[in-house]
Design an enzyme around this catalytic site. Structure first.
Site, PDB file in Angstrom:
ATOM      1  N   ARG A 218     -14.672  12.964   6.864  1.00 46.29           N
ATOM      2  CA  ARG A 218     -13.720  13.419   7.255  1.00 46.29           C
ATOM      3  C   ARG A 218     -13.156  15.036   6.359  1.00 46.29           C
ATOM      4  O   ARG A 218     -12.688  15.404   5.894  1.00 46.29           O
ATOM      5  CB  ARG A 218     -12.603  12.701   7.096  1.00 46.29           C
ATOM      6  CG  ARG A 218     -12.763  11.745   8.690  1.00 46.29           C
ATOM      7  CD  ARG A 218     -11.830  10.460   8.849  1.00 46.29           C
ATOM      8  NE  ARG A 218     -10.213  10.960   8.178  1.00 46.29           N
ATOM      9  CZ  ARG A 218      -9.571  10.229   7.946  1.00 46.29           C
ATOM     10  NH1 ARG A 218      -9.685   8.426   7.659  1.00 46.29           N
ATOM     11  NH2 ARG A 218      -7.922  10.280   7.573  1.00 46.29           N
TER      12      ARG A 218
ATOM     13  N   HIS B 104       0.717  -1.392   0.409  1.00 46.42           N
ATOM     14  CA  HIS B 104       0.006  -0.195   0.126  1.00 46.42           C
ATOM     15  C   HIS B 104       1.363   1.245  -0.030  1.00 46.42           C
ATOM     16  O   HIS B 104       1.820   1.243   0.557  1.00 46.42           O
ATOM     17  CB  HIS B 104      -0.456  -0.461   0.852  1.00 46.42           C
ATOM     18  CG  HIS B 104      -1.647   1.310   1.191  1.00 46.42           C
ATOM     19  ND1 HIS B 104      -2.958   1.098  -0.014  1.00 46.42           N
ATOM     20  CD2 HIS B 104      -1.710   3.031   1.986  1.00 46.42           C
ATOM     21  CE1 HIS B 104      -3.496   2.920   0.693  1.00 46.42           C
ATOM     22  NE2 HIS B 104      -2.566   2.780   1.552  1.00 46.42           N
TER      23      HIS B 104
ATOM     24  N   ASP C 249     -15.495   3.097   6.996  1.00 49.07           N
ATOM     25  CA  ASP C 249     -14.002   3.526   6.552  1.00 49.07           C
ATOM     26  C   ASP C 249     -15.549   4.187   5.405  1.00 49.07           C
ATOM     27  O   ASP C 249     -14.318   5.605   5.039  1.00 49.07           O
ATOM     28  CB  ASP C 249     -13.654   2.612   5.935  1.00 49.07           C
ATOM     29  CG  ASP C 249     -12.149   4.085   4.774  1.00 49.07           C
ATOM     30  OD1 ASP C 249     -11.791   4.469   6.027  1.00 49.07           O
ATOM     31  OD2 ASP C 249     -11.678   3.680   3.734  1.00 49.07           O
TER      32      ASP C 249
ATOM     33  N   SER D   2      -8.180   3.935   8.765  1.00 50.05           N
ATOM     34  CA  SER D   2      -8.778   3.653   6.980  1.00 50.05           C
ATOM     35  C   SER D   2      -7.876   2.878   6.432  1.00 50.05           C
ATOM     36  O   SER D   2      -8.378   2.382   5.544  1.00 50.05           O
ATOM     37  CB  SER D   2      -8.436   5.073   6.895  1.00 50.05           C
ATOM     38  OG  SER D   2      -8.661   5.360   5.212  1.00 50.05           O
TER      39      SER D   2
ATOM     40  N   LYS E 261      -8.836  -1.517   5.590  1.00 48.57           N
ATOM     41  CA  LYS E 261      -9.452  -1.462   4.102  1.00 48.57           C
ATOM     42  C   LYS E 261      -8.136  -3.222   4.058  1.00 48.57           C
ATOM     43  O   LYS E 261      -8.523  -4.206   2.904  1.00 48.57           O
ATOM     44  CB  LYS E 261      -8.532  -0.977   2.786  1.00 48.57           C
ATOM     45  CG  LYS E 261     -10.241  -0.691   3.172  1.00 48.57           C
ATOM     46  CD  LYS E 261     -10.246   1.745   1.996  1.00 48.57           C
ATOM     47  CE  LYS E 261      -9.222   2.771   2.711  1.00 48.57           C
ATOM     48  NZ  LYS E 261      -9.116   3.515   2.112  1.00 48.57           N
TER      49      LYS E 261
HETATM   50  N1  URA Z   1      -5.750   6.936   1.831  1.00 48.06           N
HETATM   51  C1  URA Z   1      -7.120   6.587   2.860  1.00 48.06           C
HETATM   52  O1  URA Z   1      -7.228   5.368   2.083  1.00 48.06           O
HETATM   53  N2  URA Z   1      -7.543   6.624   3.562  1.00 48.06           N
HETATM   54  C2  URA Z   1      -6.716   7.814   4.414  1.00 48.06           C
HETATM   55  O2  URA Z   1      -7.480   7.917   4.989  1.00 48.06           O
HETATM   56  C3  URA Z   1      -5.742   8.663   3.630  1.00 48.06           C
HETATM   57  C4  URA Z   1      -5.290   7.830   2.600  1.00 48.06           C
END
Ligand code: URA
Length: 448
Positions: A174, A88, A167, A189, A193
């Site tokens: 947010r 990621h 999320d 967040s 995922k």
């Molecule tokens: N990427 C994400 O998936 N979540 C965040 O809060 C910031 C960047």
């Protein structure tokens, strides 16, 4: 989902406002009830701001991730042999690394189940890049996701409705309440995922610099430590690297332009900065996936997969499997061109110095490579191509970059914007260190 309504939202907001800890049960209640639409956005917004201002400790952060993860489906890939590893990135400009490293790692025998995102603000997204390949379908259901992974050791999809729905709602809130740049919220967040994908191990690319969410090294390290600690808490081997985002990665910014550069990289012609970071991340994934006894051996295997053509072949195979037209990968010159290409020329002699990557990213968005509003349609050919990069010499009148766009009305202004985002200095600047730190369960290790 079953926590009772025994908590009072006002008292939870007050608690966090007064810098007190939220209990595991309180956090579970909060996420469950918000996902069920039982907590209004105005109360959630107040709580998010209290978290933004007063933070969450490690325990609260893991509890938040746990509740967000279990707000939806957690994929089980145990029936597929091998240690499943994903990567990621926290997001950058010209960041096409997933397109290059995923086929490399899969070609080396490590299954890569990759669920990616779209462009966000100035930073590009893997899904938008993949969709610039005509026909490429990133919307597979979770059964097909597992089937494709088993067949090819690789699958590239977007977040489905059933993965971490908490999320999705919280991120949207947010975004409009100025609470995005908050380490525990970002960590929850991202990790909710990633943990839902069915992975066994994870490599994180935490970008740092003008084109990253984390602008300073200390903030980037703080985020990395939090991400690694959550990953390990959930029993997944997690390794993070802090990598430079003070200049766009490679020579291209824009969806198809970046796919083209990824093809070149998979054919052994990748730019130095892109390949340095790609090989470190890929080598680490191969090591975590048990197909190399060290990261260095993983890097050697990655290079071999490029030399022997198996990595590029993997990209072709997965593109064909997911409906993409592979003729464009085999011969990128077939791809339609933008109606206008404008040169950005240097106004003096010197060397390319600092580049404001955020400005470059936003200019690319304006050209059509990203979205200003959620409903905007991406132009796959729009973007910026750098003829000169950091440290290279340039003469007055020489081309530094090319603007590719179908939006002819803005091309000239965009060229000016790009020129003002690039510093031209009289002395050759120091080389940029692309990877500065490795973060794992043992701590923070500067890369020398
Ligand atoms: N990427 C994400 O998936 N979540 C965040 O809060 C910031 C960047």
């Amino acid at each position: 989902m079953s926590s009772s309504r025994k908590f009072n939202m006002v008292s939870l907001i007050r608690k966090k406002r007064e810098k007190q800890e939220l209990s595991t049960e309180e956090i579970r209640y909060l996420i469950e009830q918000y996902t069920l639409d039982q907590i209004p956005d105005y109360q959630m917004s107040a709580l998010l701001m209290a978290i933004y201002l007063n933070g969450l400790n490690d325990r609260e952060s893991s509890d938040l991730t746990h509740s967000m993860l279990h707000s939806g489906v957690v994929v089980n890939l145990n029936h597929i042999p091998g240690i499943k590893v994903d990567k990621h990135s926290t997001g950058g400009v010209g960041d096409k690394l997933s397109l290059i490293l995923a086929p490399i790692v899969a070609a080396c025998g490590v299954p890569v189940p990759m669920i990616s995102g779209r462009g966000l603000g100035h930073s590009g997204g893997t899904l938008d890049k993949l969709e610039s390949i005509p026909g490429f379908n990133v919307n597979l259901d979770l059964d097909t996701y597992a089937r494709v992974l088993e067949k090819h050791q690789l699958v590239l999809i977007g977040q489905t409705e059933d993965i971490a729905p908490a999320d999705k709602r919280m991120y949207a809130l947010r975004d409009v309440t100025a609470t995005v740049e908050c380490i525990p919220l970002i960590a929850g967040s991202i990790m909710s995922k990633k943990l839902a994908e069915g992975i066994d191990a994870l490599v994180l690319d935490i970008k740092c610099g003008s084109g990253a969410f984390m602008k300073t090294e200390s903030r980037a390290i703080e985020l990395a430590e939090r991400l690694v600690s959550i990953g390990e808490h959930f029993g997944k081997q997690t390794v993070g690297y802090i990598t430079n985002m003070d200049q766009p990665l490679g020579r291209t910014v824009g969806n198809w332009l970046e796919v083209r550069e990824s093809i070149e990289s998979l054919q052994g012609k990748g730019p130095q900065d892109v390949m340095e970071v790609t090989l470190m991340l890929a080598g680490t994934m191969i090591w975590l996936g048990g197909k190399a006894s060290s990261v260095e051996e993983g890097i050697e295997k990655s290079k071999e997969s490029i030399r022997n053509g198996s990595a590029f072949q993997k990209f072709i195979d997965i593109t064909a499997e997911q409906g993409g037209d592979i003729r464009y990968l085999q011969d990128p010159s077939l791809y339609p061109k933008a109606s206008q290409t404008v040169e950005v020329t240097s106004d003096r002699d010197g060397f390319i110095g600092d580049v404001d990557s955020y400005e470059i990213g936003m200019t690319a968005v304006e050209l059509g490579a990203g979205r200003m509003r959620k409903e905007d349609v991406i132009d796959p050919v729009a973007g910026i191509e750098f003829i000169k990069k950091h440290g290279e010499s340039v003469k007055k009148g020489e081309t530094i970059a090319l603007i590719h766009t179908n939006n002819t009305g803005i091309a000239t202004d965009s060229a000016k914007r790009v020129l003002s985002a690039i510093e031209i200095v009289s002395n050759k600047p120091h080389e940029i260190k692309m990877i500065t730190h490795r973060i794992d369960k043992f701590g923070v290790h500067p890369i020398v």
